[in-house]
Scaffold this active site. Structure first.
Site, PDB file in Angstrom:
ATOM      1  N   ASP A  13      -3.710  17.990 -16.066  1.00 34.32           N
ATOM      2  CA  ASP A  13      -4.004  16.617 -16.483  1.00 34.32           C
ATOM      3  C   ASP A  13      -3.433  16.438 -17.887  1.00 34.32           C
ATOM      4  O   ASP A  13      -3.946  17.005 -18.848  1.00 34.32           O
ATOM      5  CB  ASP A  13      -5.525  16.394 -16.441  1.00 34.32           C
ATOM      6  CG  ASP A  13      -5.922  14.955 -16.781  1.00 34.32           C
ATOM      7  OD1 ASP A  13      -5.172  14.294 -17.532  1.00 34.32           O
ATOM      8  OD2 ASP A  13      -6.987  14.522 -16.314  1.00 34.32           O
TER       9      ASP A  13
ATOM     10  N   TYR B 189     -12.635  16.644 -17.281  1.00 32.54           N
ATOM     11  CA  TYR B 189     -13.026  15.236 -17.306  1.00 32.54           C
ATOM     12  C   TYR B 189     -14.140  15.033 -16.261  1.00 32.54           C
ATOM     13  O   TYR B 189     -14.073  15.605 -15.162  1.00 32.54           O
ATOM     14  CB  TYR B 189     -11.795  14.384 -16.968  1.00 32.54           C
ATOM     15  CG  TYR B 189     -12.107  12.929 -16.800  1.00 32.54           C
ATOM     16  CD1 TYR B 189     -12.337  12.134 -17.916  1.00 32.54           C
ATOM     17  CD2 TYR B 189     -12.200  12.353 -15.545  1.00 32.54           C
ATOM     18  CE1 TYR B 189     -12.646  10.791 -17.767  1.00 32.54           C
ATOM     19  CE2 TYR B 189     -12.504  11.009 -15.385  1.00 32.54           C
ATOM     20  CZ  TYR B 189     -12.735  10.242 -16.506  1.00 32.54           C
ATOM     21  OH  TYR B 189     -13.045   8.924 -16.361  1.00 32.54           O
TER      22      TYR B 189
ATOM     23  N   LYS C 210      -5.014   5.040 -19.931  1.00 26.56           N
ATOM     24  CA  LYS C 210      -5.165   5.418 -21.325  1.00 26.56           C
ATOM     25  C   LYS C 210      -3.849   5.164 -22.080  1.00 26.56           C
ATOM     26  O   LYS C 210      -3.456   4.041 -22.220  1.00 26.56           O
ATOM     27  CB  LYS C 210      -5.627   6.875 -21.406  1.00 26.56           C
ATOM     28  CG  LYS C 210      -6.747   7.227 -20.390  1.00 26.56           C
ATOM     29  CD  LYS C 210      -8.059   6.557 -20.695  1.00 26.56           C
ATOM     30  CE  LYS C 210      -9.068   6.684 -19.543  1.00 26.56           C
ATOM     31  NZ  LYS C 210      -9.359   8.020 -19.081  1.00 26.56           N
TER      32      LYS C 210
ATOM     33  N   ARG D 130       0.826  -1.222   0.000  1.00 30.88           N
ATOM     34  CA  ARG D 130       0.000   0.000   0.000  1.00 30.88           C
ATOM     35  C   ARG D 130       0.856   1.266   0.000  1.00 30.88           C
ATOM     36  O   ARG D 130       0.421   2.325  -0.447  1.00 30.88           O
ATOM     37  CB  ARG D 130      -0.983   0.034   1.185  1.00 30.88           C
ATOM     38  CG  ARG D 130      -1.725   1.368   1.273  1.00 30.88           C
ATOM     39  CD  ARG D 130      -2.934   1.386   2.194  1.00 30.88           C
ATOM     40  NE  ARG D 130      -2.695   0.729   3.448  1.00 30.88           N
ATOM     41  CZ  ARG D 130      -2.011   1.225   4.468  1.00 30.88           C
ATOM     42  NH1 ARG D 130      -1.453   2.435   4.399  1.00 30.88           N
ATOM     43  NH2 ARG D 130      -1.845   0.529   5.569  1.00 30.88           N
TER      44      ARG D 130
HETATM   45  C1  PLP Z   1      -9.905   8.637 -17.977  1.00 29.39           C
HETATM   46  C2  PLP Z   1      -9.456   9.975 -17.550  1.00 29.39           C
HETATM   47  C3  PLP Z   1      -9.300  10.286 -16.192  1.00 29.39           C
HETATM   48  C4  PLP Z   1      -9.630   9.293 -15.096  1.00 29.39           C
HETATM   49  O1  PLP Z   1      -8.786   8.185 -15.119  1.00 29.39           O
HETATM   50  P1  PLP Z   1      -9.156   6.731 -14.539  1.00 29.39           P
HETATM   51  O2  PLP Z   1      -7.926   5.953 -14.796  1.00 29.39           O
HETATM   52  O3  PLP Z   1     -10.365   6.249 -15.275  1.00 29.39           O
HETATM   53  O4  PLP Z   1      -9.457   6.907 -13.085  1.00 29.39           O
HETATM   54  C5  PLP Z   1      -8.844  11.551 -15.868  1.00 29.39           C
HETATM   55  N1  PLP Z   1      -8.560  12.475 -16.813  1.00 29.39           N
HETATM   56  C6  PLP Z   1      -8.700  12.213 -18.123  1.00 29.39           C
HETATM   57  C7  PLP Z   1      -8.376  13.273 -19.112  1.00 29.39           C
HETATM   58  C8  PLP Z   1      -9.160  10.964 -18.543  1.00 29.39           C
HETATM   59  O5  PLP Z   1      -9.313  10.716 -19.845  1.00 29.39           O
END
Ligand code: PLP
Length: 386
Positions: A177, A105, A202, A51
């Site tokens: 982000d 998002y 992603k 953790r």
């Molecule tokens: C998918 C996504 C998130 C969230 O990510 P998870 O791995 O699904 O928790 C945050 N920001 C963007 C731009 C995303 O495409």
């Protein structure tokens, strides 16, 4: 040769790998152990426990991700939302105020407007290219500025340089982000941002088979976020860490192919009479094209477009597609397609969507690694069916 390889492609493969190699293993093995023998550690954060994100799998990922975006340190997490939530909760105290870009998002939007407000934090939404709105919304208790490198689903690029400068001038921690561009196309720390967060689900992992997240920044910021993460508990499992690590090694090859594929598809769609509008920052008539050229080394694999025939045509089009899968998420080897009004932005009213520029017929496409010619043929026949 100096210690630090010069190019990102080389860093993807070699940066952060344990030296000497563990038992000589060329690929870092999976340390599927929740706990490790006590070695005299004197602080809670240093006890070797899964953790606490300090197994060899975590440490190698942290070093590699830091190298990719020119940070001093990094932390991986159980999902992108775990990285975002932990980062914001580590940077903000009760009573603090946050400035956030107005088209976030969905999960981040919910976190800020729901959970964080419940904890006594406040926020204002700002437009990414309107410095007057930034100044107007600034408060004595503003601590954090939060933006996205490319917005979803309209693929807008805010004045990121000016936003980072504004944060610095006003003593705010700037968080971006960077999921859509990935370090291959954009490295936010080089442009003055303090922290870069990712959904590793992603492009970083790239194979649509895990959820993961990451945050990259200075040693001081990451130490604080890591400490908070140890209490919140959203750490990445060893096996998912291994898969993320494996995926990252091919990031440049995948993203560069997706950059090329998305540009070809965007140009094809723009020229098609059935298509009303295409949103892709690599197109010369995209409103943020010049800015994207200055900031990015590629325009990414994400685009969106509108058909002339409205919602019904969009639905017929989606049903007729044979290659892209109609599914949320993005950044995998397979092309994925969604209609945001029915999926990611279904929580907004029709009027809220209209104000955000998201029409009912808008279609978002994450371009995968299929041959662009095959994708174009598929789009062409689905457009005929629409
Ligand atoms: C998918 C996504 C998130 C969230 O990510 P998870 O791995 O699904 O928790 C945050 N920001 C963007 C731009 C995303 O495409």
């Amino acid at each position: 040769m100096s210690d630090k390889p010069q190019r990102l492609e080389t860093d993807l493969v070699h940066a952060g790998e344990p030296r000497p190699r563990i038992e000589g293993a060329v690929t870092l093995p999976i340390f599927q152990s929740s706990t490790f023998e006590f070695g005299g550690e004197s602080e809670y954060d240093h006890i070797r426990y899964l953790r606490l994100s300090n197994t060899p799998n975590h440490q190698a990922l942290h070093r590699k991700l830091a190298a990719l975006e020119g940070g001093q340190a990094a932390l991986v997490s159980a999902s992108g939302m775990a990285a975002i939530a932990t980062t914001l909760l580590a940077c903000l105290d009760a009573g603090d105020h946050l400035l956030a870009q107005d088209c976030l998002y969905g999960g981040t939007h919910g976190l800020i407007t729901g959970e964080m407000v419940r904890l006594g934090l406040s926020y204002d939404f700002i437009r990414g290219d309107d410095p007057d709105s930034w100044r107007r919304c600034l408060k004595p208790n503003t601590r954090v500025l939060y933006v996205e490198s490319i917005t979803n689903p309209l693929m807008q690029v805010a004045d990121l340089e000016a936003l980072a400068r504004f944060a610095r001038e006003h003593g705010l921690i700037s968080v971006i982000d960077n999921t859509f561009p990935t370090p291959v196309n954009f490295r936010p720390l080089e442009w003055g941002f303090d922290l870069s967060v990712h959904s590793g689900t992603k492009y970083l992992n790239g194979h649509s088979d895990i959820v993961a997240g990451a945050v990259i920044g200075s040693r001081g910021h990451i130490r604080k976020i890591h400490h908070t993460a140890n209490h919140l508990g959203g750490s990445l499992d060893s096996h998912a860490a291994f898969l993320l690590h494996r995926g990252i090694k091919t990031l440049a090859l995948r993203v560069e192919a997706q950059n090329r594929g998305a540009l070809r598809l965007a140009e094809f769609l723009q020229a098609h009479p059935g298509v009303a509008r295409v949103n892709y920052p690599g197109l010369k008539d995209h409103p943020d094209h010049q800015r994207a050229c200055r900031l990015f080394s590629g325009f990414g694999g994400m685009l969106s477009f509108e058909l002339h025939g409205g919602t019904e045509a969009a639905e017929r089009f989606l049903k007729a597609l044979r290659l892209p899968v109609n599914a949320p998420s993005l950044g995998g080897v397979e092309s994925l397609v969604t209609r945001p009004a029915a999926t990611s932005h279904v929580g907004l009213s029709r009027e809220e969507r209209r104000r955000a520029g998201i029409s009912e017929s808008l279609i978002r496409l994450s371009v995968g690694l299929e041959a662009p010619d095959d994708l174009i043929r598929d789009l062409e026949s689905a457009l005929e069916a629409a």
